[in-house]
Design a protein around this motif. Structure first.
Motif, PDB file in Angstrom:
ATOM      1  N   VAL A  56       1.056  -1.079   0.038  1.00 57.43           N
ATOM      2  CA  VAL A  56       0.229   0.201  -0.074  1.00 57.43           C
ATOM      3  C   VAL A  56       0.916   1.091   0.047  1.00 57.43           C
ATOM      4  CG1 VAL A  56      -1.929   1.333   1.234  1.00 57.43           C
ATOM      5  CG2 VAL A  56      -1.598  -1.444   1.530  1.00 57.43           C
ATOM      6  N   LEU A  57       0.773   2.119  -0.957  1.00 59.96           N
ATOM      7  CA  LEU A  57       1.466   3.361  -1.191  1.00 59.96           C
ATOM      8  C   LEU A  57       0.655   4.386  -0.899  1.00 59.96           C
ATOM      9  CD1 LEU A  57       3.261   2.174  -4.358  1.00 59.96           C
ATOM     10  CD2 LEU A  57       4.319   2.248  -2.136  1.00 59.96           C
ATOM     11  N   LEU A  58       1.328   5.270  -0.214  1.00 60.88           N
ATOM     12  CA  LEU A  58       1.017   6.728   0.084  1.00 60.88           C
ATOM     13  C   LEU A  58       1.899   7.755  -0.047  1.00 60.88           C
ATOM     14  CD1 LEU A  58      -0.218   6.974   3.933  1.00 60.88           C
ATOM     15  CD2 LEU A  58       1.536   5.303   3.125  1.00 60.88           C
ATOM     16  N   GLY A  59       1.820   9.089  -0.103  1.00 62.67           N
ATOM     17  CA  GLY A  59       2.861  10.151   0.287  1.00 62.67           C
ATOM     18  C   GLY A  59       3.283  10.601  -1.088  1.00 62.67           C
ATOM     19  N   ALA A  60       3.908  11.781  -1.300  1.00 61.57           N
ATOM     20  CA  ALA A  60       4.388  12.455  -2.277  1.00 61.57           C
ATOM     21  C   ALA A  60       5.223  11.566  -3.365  1.00 61.57           C
ATOM     22  CB  ALA A  60       5.116  13.712  -1.681  1.00 61.57           C
ATOM     23  N   ASP A  61       5.933  10.733  -2.743  1.00 61.79           N
ATOM     24  CA  ASP A  61       7.014  10.129  -3.842  1.00 61.79           C
ATOM     25  C   ASP A  61       6.558   8.667  -4.003  1.00 61.79           C
ATOM     26  OD1 ASP A  61       8.576  12.604  -4.298  1.00 61.79           O
ATOM     27  OD2 ASP A  61       9.786  12.281  -2.677  1.00 61.79           O
ATOM     28  N   ARG A  62       5.339   8.267  -3.770  1.00 66.19           N
ATOM     29  CA  ARG A  62       5.066   7.079  -3.949  1.00 66.19           C
ATOM     30  C   ARG A  62       5.196   6.346  -5.270  1.00 66.19           C
ATOM     31  NH1 ARG A  62       0.738   9.952  -4.145  1.00 66.19           N
ATOM     32  NH2 ARG A  62      -0.876   9.646  -5.602  1.00 66.19           N
ATOM     33  N   ARG A  63       5.282   7.227  -6.228  1.00 66.79           N
ATOM     34  CA  ARG A  63       5.371   6.918  -7.644  1.00 66.79           C
ATOM     35  C   ARG A  63       6.702   6.109  -8.093  1.00 66.79           C
ATOM     36  NH1 ARG A  63       8.085   8.923 -11.608  1.00 66.79           N
ATOM     37  NH2 ARG A  63       8.432  10.835 -10.217  1.00 66.79           N
ATOM     38  N   LEU A  64       7.705   6.684  -7.331  1.00 68.01           N
ATOM     39  CA  LEU A  64       8.989   6.002  -7.514  1.00 68.01           C
ATOM     40  C   LEU A  64       9.123   4.528  -6.863  1.00 68.01           C
ATOM     41  CD1 LEU A  64      11.100   9.080  -6.255  1.00 68.01           C
ATOM     42  CD2 LEU A  64      10.621   8.339  -8.514  1.00 68.01           C
ATOM     43  N   ILE A  65       8.090   4.546  -5.802  1.00 67.91           N
ATOM     44  CA  ILE A  65       8.258   2.702  -5.368  1.00 67.91           C
ATOM     45  C   ILE A  65       7.378   2.209  -6.162  1.00 67.91           C
ATOM     46  CG2 ILE A  65       7.747   1.518  -3.395  1.00 67.91           C
ATOM     47  CD1 ILE A  65       7.960   4.037  -1.467  1.00 67.91           C
ATOM     48  N   ALA A  66       6.353   2.678  -6.651  1.00 67.80           N
ATOM     49  CA  ALA A  66       5.343   1.990  -7.404  1.00 67.80           C
ATOM     50  C   ALA A  66       6.072   1.523  -8.938  1.00 67.80           C
ATOM     51  CB  ALA A  66       4.163   2.935  -7.999  1.00 67.80           C
ATOM     52  N   GLU A  67       7.063   2.283  -9.511  1.00 68.62           N
ATOM     53  CA  GLU A  67       7.692   2.171 -10.628  1.00 68.62           C
ATOM     54  C   GLU A  67       8.688   1.066 -10.457  1.00 68.62           C
ATOM     55  OE1 GLU A  67       9.353   5.919 -11.691  1.00 68.62           O
ATOM     56  OE2 GLU A  67       7.597   6.637 -12.507  1.00 68.62           O
ATOM     57  N   ALA A  68       9.400   0.894  -9.185  1.00 63.88           N
ATOM     58  CA  ALA A  68      10.344  -0.155  -8.686  1.00 63.88           C
ATOM     59  C   ALA A  68       9.593  -1.360  -8.661  1.00 63.88           C
ATOM     60  CB  ALA A  68      11.060   0.280  -7.741  1.00 63.88           C
ATOM     61  N   LEU A  69       8.415  -1.332  -8.165  1.00 64.75           N
ATOM     62  CA  LEU A  69       7.582  -2.432  -7.847  1.00 64.75           C
ATOM     63  C   LEU A  69       6.951  -3.075  -9.228  1.00 64.75           C
ATOM     64  CD1 LEU A  69       5.444  -1.289  -4.893  1.00 64.75           C
ATOM     65  CD2 LEU A  69       6.916  -3.334  -4.742  1.00 64.75           C
ATOM     66  N   ALA A  70       6.908  -2.334 -10.001  1.00 62.45           N
ATOM     67  CA  ALA A  70       6.437  -2.645 -11.458  1.00 62.45           C
ATOM     68  C   ALA A  70       7.393  -3.370 -12.379  1.00 62.45           C
ATOM     69  CB  ALA A  70       6.026  -1.529 -12.384  1.00 62.45           C
ATOM     70  N   ARG A  71       8.709  -2.908 -12.046  1.00 63.34           N
ATOM     71  CA  ARG A  71       9.914  -3.550 -12.406  1.00 63.34           C
ATOM     72  C   ARG A  71      10.555  -4.820 -11.919  1.00 63.34           C
ATOM     73  NH1 ARG A  71      11.443   1.971 -13.037  1.00 63.34           N
ATOM     74  NH2 ARG A  71      12.178   2.024 -11.163  1.00 63.34           N
ATOM     75  N   HIS A  72      10.193  -4.906 -10.531  1.00 63.51           N
ATOM     76  CA  HIS A  72      10.786  -6.010 -10.155  1.00 63.51           C
ATOM     77  C   HIS A  72       9.924  -6.904  -8.932  1.00 63.51           C
ATOM     78  CE1 HIS A  72      14.553  -4.090 -10.824  1.00 63.51           C
ATOM     79  NE2 HIS A  72      14.390  -2.916 -10.106  1.00 63.51           N
ATOM     80  N   ALA A  73       8.692  -6.507  -9.059  1.00 60.90           N
ATOM     81  CA  ALA A  73       7.507  -7.329  -8.156  1.00 60.90           C
ATOM     82  C   ALA A  73       6.227  -7.072  -9.076  1.00 60.90           C
ATOM     83  CB  ALA A  73       7.703  -6.964  -6.908  1.00 60.90           C
ATOM     84  N   PRO A  74       6.219  -7.356 -10.447  1.00 62.58           N
ATOM     85  CA  PRO A  74       5.148  -7.209 -11.193  1.00 62.58           C
ATOM     86  C   PRO A  74       3.819  -7.892 -10.725  1.00 62.58           C
ATOM     87  CG  PRO A  74       6.643  -8.371 -12.492  1.00 62.58           C
ATOM     88  CD  PRO A  74       7.276  -7.963 -11.235  1.00 62.58           C
ATOM     89  N   ASP A  75       4.009  -9.087 -10.131  1.00 65.98           N
ATOM     90  CA  ASP A  75       2.830  -9.776  -9.657  1.00 65.98           C
ATOM     91  C   ASP A  75       2.261  -9.560  -8.336  1.00 65.98           C
ATOM     92  OD1 ASP A  75       3.134 -11.089 -11.973  1.00 65.98           O
ATOM     93  OD2 ASP A  75       4.550 -12.528 -11.302  1.00 65.98           O
ATOM     94  N   VAL A  76       2.978  -8.552  -7.403  1.00 67.52           N
ATOM     95  CA  VAL A  76       2.507  -8.248  -6.148  1.00 67.52           C
ATOM     96  C   VAL A  76       1.469  -7.104  -6.506  1.00 67.52           C
ATOM     97  CG1 VAL A  76       3.214  -6.978  -3.922  1.00 67.52           C
ATOM     98  CG2 VAL A  76       4.803  -8.754  -5.184  1.00 67.52           C
ATOM     99  N   PRO A  77       0.279  -7.469  -5.560  1.00 66.78           N
ATOM    100  CA  PRO A  77      -1.088  -6.439  -5.741  1.00 66.78           C
ATOM    101  C   PRO A  77      -0.450  -5.217  -4.920  1.00 66.78           C
ATOM    102  CG  PRO A  77      -1.590  -8.556  -4.870  1.00 66.78           C
ATOM    103  CD  PRO A  77      -0.206  -8.458  -5.005  1.00 66.78           C
TER     104      PRO A  77
END
Length: 474
Positions: free
Chosen positions: A386-407
């Protein structure tokens, strides 16, 4: 008499350390002026209080060097490139920090300092160390970047036997003559690079904790950069390099064998002997990085001559501060853990490694950090994020690259109810036996006053969730 008496000293910053420094120096006979760029209600109130101590305060201008200044004492957060320090340099005026003032006031006969620095774990380790020293019957205090201002402690009567000192990279940068009895660098990871300018400068500041060590330079055997700093340090002859490891220790190391913390450094025959100190179960919580903190604290205490029993008793007595891997509640078979203090990727990595499977609540101000290495390492243990906060997009992009199957749940909210929404979403993703871990890997100031307020919001949301579940079950 002392070297500050009669000198015109400018103190930079009207925070806790600045106020403490101004009062102490005025009491020692210095002519003190405090400068601060802010001019709010709090600053004016504090200025009025300091006036009673004979301290002049200039608000709204933190860049101009008062005429006649002979010494500048800075608060830790002021950047080295500040205009005030440029003016001091041009005038040939020395700039030091409050830790340097405390060290000079300590004098040659003052209590020895056992000093701790590192990117993460400093406060916990220093408090563990103070607990161990207290269990040994020593008059001590946890000071520095924690608790009571260090100058107040150095001037306290009766004097302490020994001090457990937490030092930030800022404080070390401004403490050129500091020479601890023993020092430790717990770990090194990129942080505060905007202040120091480079990783090399940041590491060099951390390495200052080893300069002039008398008894031991304590390093992390799992982090070669800390041992490199030991090799570069100029120490007193006879000072030893002491490693700590979560594995079985080699000679001159402390480590762990079958759940027991053991010492192969401070024993008569370190090639053949090992001294039991405590059990992993004596540490609260027994997460791997917290065990490493305990080993570092034990190494410093043993360097000072503390007996094994005091190490065990001190670790048993220690209780972690709030928001540091703090178990909040178990709700419907899911554990909820608050590690709001994990304000950078290195801290979050250590926290995530302690639990499996995890629903991770993360996000905030990234401070220039990148998240690929963190996400790559944590991916196998993630149930959801679960992501929140100003720079959550940076974590979301890393998750898309390295953990694409994680909700992933991306919360765009920044209002006061955002944390409650994050906890609700995390509960939806979690299964019985999982841990919902709030280890944001980011600073908090985009949504909260500080990490304490963020942790309090998480804990309150979990308690509300527990109450709601209990009511539903009835």
């Amino acid at each position: 008499m002392n070297e500050f008496s009669g000198r015109r000293v400018t103190v930079a910053g009207l925070g806790v350390s600045g106020v403490s420094t101004a009062r102490a120096l005025a009491g020692l006979g210095a002519l003190v002026t405090v400068v601060d760029g802010a001019d709010g209600e709090r600053q004016r109130r504090t200025a009025g209080e300091l006036a009673g101590d004979g301290v002049e305060v200039r608000l709204g201008d933190g860049a101009t060097l008062p005429p006649g200044t002979e010494l500048v004492v800075t608060s830790p957060g002021w950047r080295p490139d500040s205009a005030l320090f440029a003016a001091a340099g041009a005038a040939g005026v020395e700039v030091i920090g409050d830790v340097e003032v405390a060290w000079r006031l300590r004098g040659p006969g003052g209590p020895p300092w056992l000093a701790v620095t590192g990117t993460n774990g400093k406060t916990t380790t220093v408090r563990m160390l103070a607990a161990i020293l207290s269990a040994a019957g020593l008059r001590t205090a946890a000071v520095g970047n924690i608790g009571t201002p260090i100058i107040d402690t150095v001037l306290a009567e009766p004097p302490h036997d020994v001090l457990a000192v937490e030092l930030s990279s800022y404080q070390l940068h401004w403490a050129p003559s500091l020479r601890p009895f023993a020092g430790a660098v717990l770990n090194l990871a990129p942080d505060h690079l905007d202040w120091h300018g480079s990783m090399e400068s940041y590491a060099a500041a951390k390495g200052r904790v080893y300069e002039g060590n008398t008894a031991a330079c304590v390093y992390n055997a799992a982090d070669p950069a800390t041992e490199t700093l030991v090799r570069k340090a100029d120490v007193v002859e006879g000072c030893r390099a002491i490693g700590f490891t979560l594995g079985a220790p080699a000679p001159s190391q402390l480590g762990v064998v079958d759940g027991i913390l053991v010492d192969r450094a401070f024993v008569p025959d370190r090639q053949r002997q090992a001294q039991e100190l405590a059990e992993v179960g004596d540490i609260d919580p027994p997460a791997p990085h917290n065990v490493a903190n305990a080993l570092a604290a034990a190494a410093l205490a043993r360097a000072y001559g503390v007996e094994p029993r005091a190490v065990r008793d001190g670790l048993r007595a220690f209780r972690p501060d709030a928001h540091r891997i703090q178990h909040v509640a178990e709700v419907a078979g899911v554990h909820y853990v608050d590690d709001s203090k994990a304000t950078n990727t290195h801290a979050a990595e250590a926290s995530l490694a302690a639990y499996e499977p995890v629903v991770w609540i993360a996000g905030g101000l990234a401070k220039g950090a990148t998240f690929d290495d963190l996400v790559r390492g944590a991916a196998p243990r993630l149930r959801g994020v679960v992501l929140l906060g100003a720079d959550r997009r940076l974590i979301a992009e890393a998750l898309a690259r390295h953990a694409p199957d994680v909700p992933v749940v991306d919360l765009a909210r920044t209002d006061t109810g955002a944390m409650a929404a994050a906890v609700t979403e995390a509960a939806r993703l979690a299964h019985p036996g999982d841990t919902v871990l709030m280890a944001p890997a980011c600073a908090s100031m985009d949504m909260f006053t500080n990490y304490n307020e963020r942790g309090d919001a998480f804990a309150a949301a979990v308690r509300d969730l527990a109450g709601g579940r209990a009511g539903h079950e009835q």
